[in-house]
Design a protein around this motif. Sequence first.
Motif, PDB file in Angstrom:
ATOM      1  N   LEU A 257    -109.296  20.154 -10.749  1.00 34.99           N
ATOM      2  CA  LEU A 257    -110.440  20.704 -10.034  1.00 34.99           C
ATOM      3  C   LEU A 257    -111.695  20.655 -10.898  1.00 34.99           C
ATOM      4  O   LEU A 257    -112.785  20.336 -10.412  1.00 34.99           O
ATOM      5  CB  LEU A 257    -110.150  22.145  -9.599  1.00 34.99           C
ATOM      6  N   SER A 258    -111.559  20.930 -12.186  1.00 35.15           N
ATOM      7  CA  SER A 258    -112.719  20.885 -13.074  1.00 35.15           C
ATOM      8  C   SER A 258    -113.240  19.460 -13.230  1.00 35.15           C
ATOM      9  O   SER A 258    -114.454  19.243 -13.318  1.00 35.15           O
ATOM     10  CB  SER A 258    -112.377  21.485 -14.429  1.00 35.15           C
ATOM     11  N   VAL A 259    -112.336  18.472 -13.252  1.00 30.28           N
ATOM     12  CA  VAL A 259    -112.776  17.065 -13.314  1.00 30.28           C
ATOM     13  C   VAL A 259    -113.569  16.714 -12.059  1.00 30.28           C
ATOM     14  O   VAL A 259    -114.627  16.075 -12.129  1.00 30.28           O
ATOM     15  CB  VAL A 259    -111.560  16.132 -13.500  1.00 30.28           C
ATOM     16  N   PHE A 260    -113.081  17.151 -10.898  1.00 36.37           N
ATOM     17  CA  PHE A 260    -113.795  16.892  -9.646  1.00 36.37           C
ATOM     18  C   PHE A 260    -115.167  17.571  -9.647  1.00 36.37           C
ATOM     19  O   PHE A 260    -116.170  16.965  -9.253  1.00 36.37           O
ATOM     20  CB  PHE A 260    -112.957  17.378  -8.456  1.00 36.37           C
ATOM     21  N   ILE A 261    -115.219  18.824 -10.085  1.00 35.85           N
ATOM     22  CA  ILE A 261    -116.497  19.543 -10.100  1.00 35.85           C
ATOM     23  C   ILE A 261    -117.470  18.890 -11.073  1.00 35.85           C
ATOM     24  O   ILE A 261    -118.672  18.798 -10.793  1.00 35.85           O
ATOM     25  CB  ILE A 261    -116.265  21.027 -10.424  1.00 35.85           C
ATOM     26  N   LEU A 262    -116.982  18.411 -12.209  1.00 35.87           N
ATOM     27  CA  LEU A 262    -117.852  17.719 -13.160  1.00 35.87           C
ATOM     28  C   LEU A 262    -118.427  16.442 -12.547  1.00 35.87           C
ATOM     29  O   LEU A 262    -119.627  16.167 -12.674  1.00 35.87           O
ATOM     30  CB  LEU A 262    -117.094  17.397 -14.443  1.00 35.87           C
ATOM     31  N   ALA A 263    -117.582  15.676 -11.856  1.00 38.60           N
ATOM     32  CA  ALA A 263    -118.071  14.452 -11.206  1.00 38.60           C
ATOM     33  C   ALA A 263    -119.118  14.784 -10.147  1.00 38.60           C
ATOM     34  O   ALA A 263    -120.160  14.116 -10.058  1.00 38.60           O
ATOM     35  CB  ALA A 263    -116.904  13.692 -10.589  1.00 38.60           C
ATOM     36  N   MET A 264    -118.866  15.824  -9.360  1.00 41.99           N
ATOM     37  CA  MET A 264    -119.830  16.210  -8.322  1.00 41.99           C
ATOM     38  C   MET A 264    -121.116  16.750  -8.944  1.00 41.99           C
ATOM     39  O   MET A 264    -122.206  16.532  -8.408  1.00 41.99           O
ATOM     40  CB  MET A 264    -119.221  17.255  -7.395  1.00 41.99           C
ATOM     41  N   ALA A 265    -121.018  17.427 -10.081  1.00 44.27           N
ATOM     42  CA  ALA A 265    -122.215  17.938 -10.749  1.00 44.27           C
ATOM     43  C   ALA A 265    -123.080  16.790 -11.248  1.00 44.27           C
ATOM     44  O   ALA A 265    -124.309  16.830 -11.133  1.00 44.27           O
ATOM     45  CB  ALA A 265    -121.827  18.860 -11.901  1.00 44.27           C
TER      46      ALA A 265
END
Length: 132
Positions: A11-19
């Motif tokens: 989830l943190s990898v996904f949020i980083l990509a979206m950020a």
Amino acid sequence: MKIQGRMFIWLSVFILAMAIVYGVWAKEPAGATALFLAFGLTIMVGYYLAFTARRVDVGAQDDKNADVADDAGELGFFAPHSWQPLSLAVGGALAFMSICFGWWLMYFSAPVILVGLFGWVFEFYRGENQNQ
């Protein structure tokens, strides 16, 4: 606990990509900052869960062939009753009302909050629920 750690790390990898995508595309600092902070929070939780999973026994949630009954048992110790959360809620309500009505109200809310906080912390050191 391993699966929860992996879920939070992914989830943190996904949020980083979206950020990164949001920061480049929208050029709006408030939303990008919020997404980067969300990344930081999820990576901290994921790291903690993954770190803890290495030090505790394997739980039933990590076994693919486990039944629901395999995870049964004692979940922990919970207080039978406590009046301290009510005291903290009243003190917190008074503290937030002091923003609206005036800072003088904080003088009345601070003692209520402190009594509730100390009462909750030392709840099992005196009285009928005292632990030996």
